[in-house]
Design a protein around this motif. Structure first.
Motif, PDB file in Angstrom:
ATOM      1  N   ARG A  72       0.808  -1.215   0.000  1.00 31.19           N
ATOM      2  CA  ARG A  72       0.000   0.000   0.000  1.00 31.19           C
ATOM      3  C   ARG A  72       0.847   1.274   0.000  1.00 31.19           C
ATOM      4  O   ARG A  72       0.497   2.262  -0.623  1.00 31.19           O
ATOM      5  N   ARG A  73       1.986   1.233   0.676  1.00 34.82           N
ATOM      6  CA  ARG A  73       2.809   2.439   0.826  1.00 34.82           C
ATOM      7  C   ARG A  73       4.145   2.335   0.100  1.00 34.82           C
ATOM      8  O   ARG A  73       5.076   3.088   0.380  1.00 34.82           O
ATOM      9  N   ALA A  74       4.229   1.420  -0.838  1.00 30.64           N
ATOM     10  CA  ALA A  74       5.498   1.191  -1.544  1.00 30.64           C
ATOM     11  C   ALA A  74       5.984   2.457  -2.232  1.00 30.64           C
ATOM     12  O   ALA A  74       5.184   3.339  -2.583  1.00 30.64           O
ATOM     13  N   PRO A  75       7.299   2.598  -2.444  1.00 29.10           N
ATOM     14  CA  PRO A  75       7.831   3.777  -3.133  1.00 29.10           C
ATOM     15  C   PRO A  75       7.190   3.981  -4.506  1.00 29.10           C
ATOM     16  O   PRO A  75       6.706   3.023  -5.134  1.00 29.10           O
ATOM     17  N   THR A  76       7.205   5.210  -4.961  1.00 29.94           N
ATOM     18  CA  THR A  76       6.531   5.583  -6.201  1.00 29.94           C
ATOM     19  C   THR A  76       6.949   4.718  -7.381  1.00 29.94           C
ATOM     20  O   THR A  76       6.125   4.312  -8.202  1.00 29.94           O
ATOM     21  N   LEU A  77       8.236   4.432  -7.482  1.00 26.00           N
ATOM     22  CA  LEU A  77       8.740   3.709  -8.643  1.00 26.00           C
ATOM     23  C   LEU A  77       8.607   2.196  -8.513  1.00 26.00           C
ATOM     24  O   LEU A  77       8.845   1.473  -9.471  1.00 26.00           O
ATOM     25  N   ALA A  78       8.226   1.723  -7.324  1.00 25.62           N
ATOM     26  CA  ALA A  78       8.125   0.278  -7.118  1.00 25.62           C
ATOM     27  C   ALA A  78       6.831  -0.269  -7.712  1.00 25.62           C
ATOM     28  O   ALA A  78       5.812   0.420  -7.767  1.00 25.62           O
TER      29      ALA A  78
END
Length: 759
Positions: free
Chosen positions: A66-72
């Motif tokens: 849910r909170r993964a980095p933008t590029l992930a």
């Protein structure tokens, strides 16, 4: 830690989770939840062991996606309970190299706002540093040599970190925590300025390059995936000189504008296009030209669109920002060659084009051209899928039970390696017409094979025996070979793009593709799924007088079509008069069949109409005549030629009847812009009626549109609107190009669907 209540969990995270700040994110998240354990990279992705209170573990795992980095891009997350250890603290541990490789590599990503702020801050130690990056941006695919993704497996291994960068790299609170390409002026690459002979100059590299551009000179600039050739976009002499030196007569040049307001001085930018222009991928976006756009006439002669991109590296921001005006930024090559990416090769190949080189020491491991897209109905319609997109896989809802290599087509070549649910469509290779491009093709296959651990057991290829991609496939040993018909591959590519296995009515319109009957197809109506197809309609075949010469000289296709329609009673048209005695000779070739293979190609029909209207008798790049016909069409005209599209072979008579309508209007002095629009609309309406007839006979209610002709958004929009109004579900491309750049994906999924048996 209270071992009586603590739980420990092993977590496996797969997807694009290396090179995107995922390990630092996990470290911060575990610290937030007061959990112990460790995180690391391996050849399959990211592994985590985490220990603590059960509710916190549950929340932690949920937040990983849910909170993964933008590029992930988290594709799969699995958990297993393991015994608690009671060891305190959370750490990033050394990467582990395993036998299998499933880790995904992030595409190269445009400079993030935080790095741009540092770039502009005079008090920051990276002020004005052209290689600034962090976990949220910077080079990835073009510098990666192997997995797991660590500095030692990239070309940045040649630059040991200074103490300040090492502190950032080791600080969990810093956004450069485990940012593998991290560097600064003290330890990273540096700019150099070379003259045309490759000798270093003592000037400030960036300042001198800006002065050269301002003076109208041509500068070779080393970017992320290769060298570009840059010059002022508003300087007529400079752009004309670049054309002459590059041997690129009329094909439009791409432009780079410093920011969005600067782009708006060049083109009209709708909200959907703005999202693409300013996104992390930063492709070249084809957009409607402003009437007052400050560009030289030779940037995009006769074209109502301009290809515009925004800066995607700190170097580009600095260069265009200091210059204060848009620049031409085109691939560093002579036309038809692959982009130069090695320094010695660039100096050798570009010395006669560039007045100097703005370069640096960071090696480019994989050459990667800029991507090009159009925007259709708010979504990207890829024209060339490369930098910023590759090597992110096309994830599919079905599996490849055996590893597949698909070799693609001859023009706009890509290859595809596939396993599991992932299809790795390569970066744009180019036209396989010379040794350099063929070597880029074979080197790319070797690199992808190693990087993604795909050892092909099945190799799919086009049916054309003379394609270099097909010859490469046929020379492979210890594999199962599968030939896939070109237009079936187009439709299968569209199905894969949309995650739909079919069956569908497939409309495949392109330039040429080898048909099983020995003719060249290209205006096809198919009933198709992933396993096979039936040809149920097509444009009527006409001769191509002179063979390949007819591709380069559209007037020959005009002669063939006019002879088919009128015979010896061809009206007195300008296209006939322009070619005098040559006309009769070419018609003679068509009638006898001498060096005149027959084709049902929609692309060749566009060529013929373009020549009849006087737009292009000869072309200098692939698709030029058809593009000119789209550009010439009056956008206010809504009418279309009504021609018969059904019958025993749907679409059979459409091409000839459209040509007859074009000639009737031309002789009646109707404006060519109206004629071009009516031709587009007439063809589109014929496709809709033909699909309706197939629905009546086959019960198919979904239509897939593919092939390079459907890069024409005027035709595409009219076809899609007509089909939807008639109750069809319509599939178009958004992840891979409709042109031959998407063929490899289609070949791969056909191979998987057919389940080629092992010996």
């Amino acid at each position: 830690m209270d071992l009586t209540s603590a739980r420990r969990m092993h977590v496996r995270v797969e997807g694009i989770v290396q090179g995107v700040g995922f390990r630092p994110f996990v470290h911060a998240l575990a610290t937030e939840y007061e959990l112990a354990g460790f995180v690391g990279n391996d050849s399959a992705g990211v592994f985590v062991e985490v220990e603590g209170d059960g509710d916190r573990l549950t929340a932690f795992v949920a937040d990983l996606s849910r909170r993964a980095p933008t590029l992930a891009q988290v594709e799969r997350l699995t958990t297993d309970a393991v015994p608690p250890t009671g060891q305190p603290g959370f750490a990033i541990v050394t990467s582990v190299t395993g036998r299998g490789r499933d880790a995904l590599i992030s595409p190269d990503t445009a400079t993030c706002p935080d790095c741009l702020a540092e770039l502009a801050d005079p008090t920051d130690r990276r002020h004005g540093y052209p290689f600034t990056n962090c976990t949220n941006c910077g080079p990835r695919f073009t510098i990666v040599e192997d997995v797991p993704y660590d500095r030692c497996t990239t070309t940045m291994a040649e630059f040991p970190m200074c103490a300040a960068c090492a502190d950032e790299y080791a600080d969990p609170g810093d956004r450069r925590f485990h940012a593998e390409p991290v560097c600064c002026p003290a330890c990273g690459p540096a700019l150099r300025l070379l003259d045309a002979d490759g000798d270093p100059l003592p000037d400030d590299p960036l300042g001198a390059a800006v002065r050269w551009l301002r003076d109208g000179r041509i500068v070779a600039v080393k970017g992320l995936g290769g060298y570009h050739l840059a010059t002022r976009a508003d300087h007529d002499r400079a752009v004309s000189t670049l054309r002459a030196r590059k041997h690129r007569e009329e094909k439009p040049f791409a432009l780079m504008a410093g920011d969005l307001p600067a782009a708006r001085t060049l083109v009209h930018v709708a909200p959907a296009a703005e999202r693409v222009l300013t996104g992390a991928r930063r492709p070249v976006v084809l957009l409607p030209r402003r009437a007052d756009a400050p560009v030289a006439a030779s940037v995009a002669p006769g074209n109502r669109d301009l290809g515009v991109m925004l800066p995607y590296t700190p170097l580009h921001h600095l260069l265009v920002g200091r210059l204060g005006m848009p620049i031409v930024l085109t691939s560093g090559n002579v036309s038809d060659e692959p982009i130069a990416h090695r320094d010695d090769d660039a100096r050798r190949r570009l010395a006669r084009i560039a007045d100097g080189f703005l370069t640096h020491e960071r090696r480019i491991h994989v050459r990667t051209d800029d991507s090009v897209v159009r925007v259709f109905r708010g979504r990207e319609l890829p024209v060339r899928r490369s930098r910023g997109y590759v090597p992110a896989p096309v994830t599919l809802p079905w599996r490849f039970d055996r590893p597949v290599l698909a070799c693609g087509a001859e023009l706009k070549n890509t290859f595809c390696l596939a396993k599991g649910r992932r299809a790795f469509v390569s970066h744009h290779i180019g036209d396989l017409e010379n040794f350099e491009t063929l070597r880029a093709f074979t080197d790319g296959i070797e690199h992808f094979t190693r990087l993604f651990d795909v050892r092909p057991e099945v190799v799919a290829h086009d049916l054309h025996p003379e394609y270099l991609s097909s010859k490469y496939a046929l020379e492979r040993e210890d594999v199962e070979l599968l030939g896939v018909q070109h237009h079936h591959a187009h439709i299968a590519s569209c199905l894969a793009d949309n995650g739909d296995p079919g069956p569908v009515i497939g409309v495949a319109f392109d330039g040429l593709g080898y048909g099983p009957d020995g003719t060249f197809w290209g205006g096809e109506l198919l009933a198709a799924d992933l396993t096979g197809f039936e040809r149920i309609g097509h444009l009527g075949a006409v001769p191509m007088p002179g063979g390949v010469a007819a591709v380069h000289e559209p007037w020959r296709m005009a002669a063939a079509y006019l002879d088919e329609v009128y015979g010896d009673a061809v009206p007195d048209l300008a296209v006939v008069r322009r070619h005098g005695r040559h006309w009769s000779a070419v018609v003679g070739l068509a009638r006898t069949g001498t060096n005149s293979p027959r084709t049902s190609s929609a692309g060749r029909l566009f060529d013929a109409v373009s020549a009849i209207l006087g737009l292009h008798d000869r072309v200098t790049y692939e698709g030029q005549a058809a593009i000119a016909l789209e550009q010439r069409a009056d956008p206010d005209e809504r009418g279309g030629y009504r021609v018969e599209a059904t019958g025993p072979v749907p679409l059979q008579d459409v091409g000839r009847e459209l040509v007859r309508c074009v000639v009737d209007d031309l002789r009646a002095k109707v404006d060519p812009g109206l004629i071009a629009a009516r031709f587009h609309h007439g063809l589109a309406d014929a496709v809709v009626r033909a699909a309706g007839a197939v629905r009546e006979s086959r019960g198919l209610t979904t239509v897939a549109l593919s092939g390079g002709v459907f890069q024409n958004v005027l035709l595409l929009d009219r076809v899609v609107c007509g089909l939807e109004q008639d109750g069809f579900r319509v599939l178009v491309h958004s992840r891979v190009p409709p042109n031959d750049g998407g063929i490899s994906l289609g070949q791969a999924v056909v191979a998987a669907a057919r389940g080629v048996p092992a010996d």
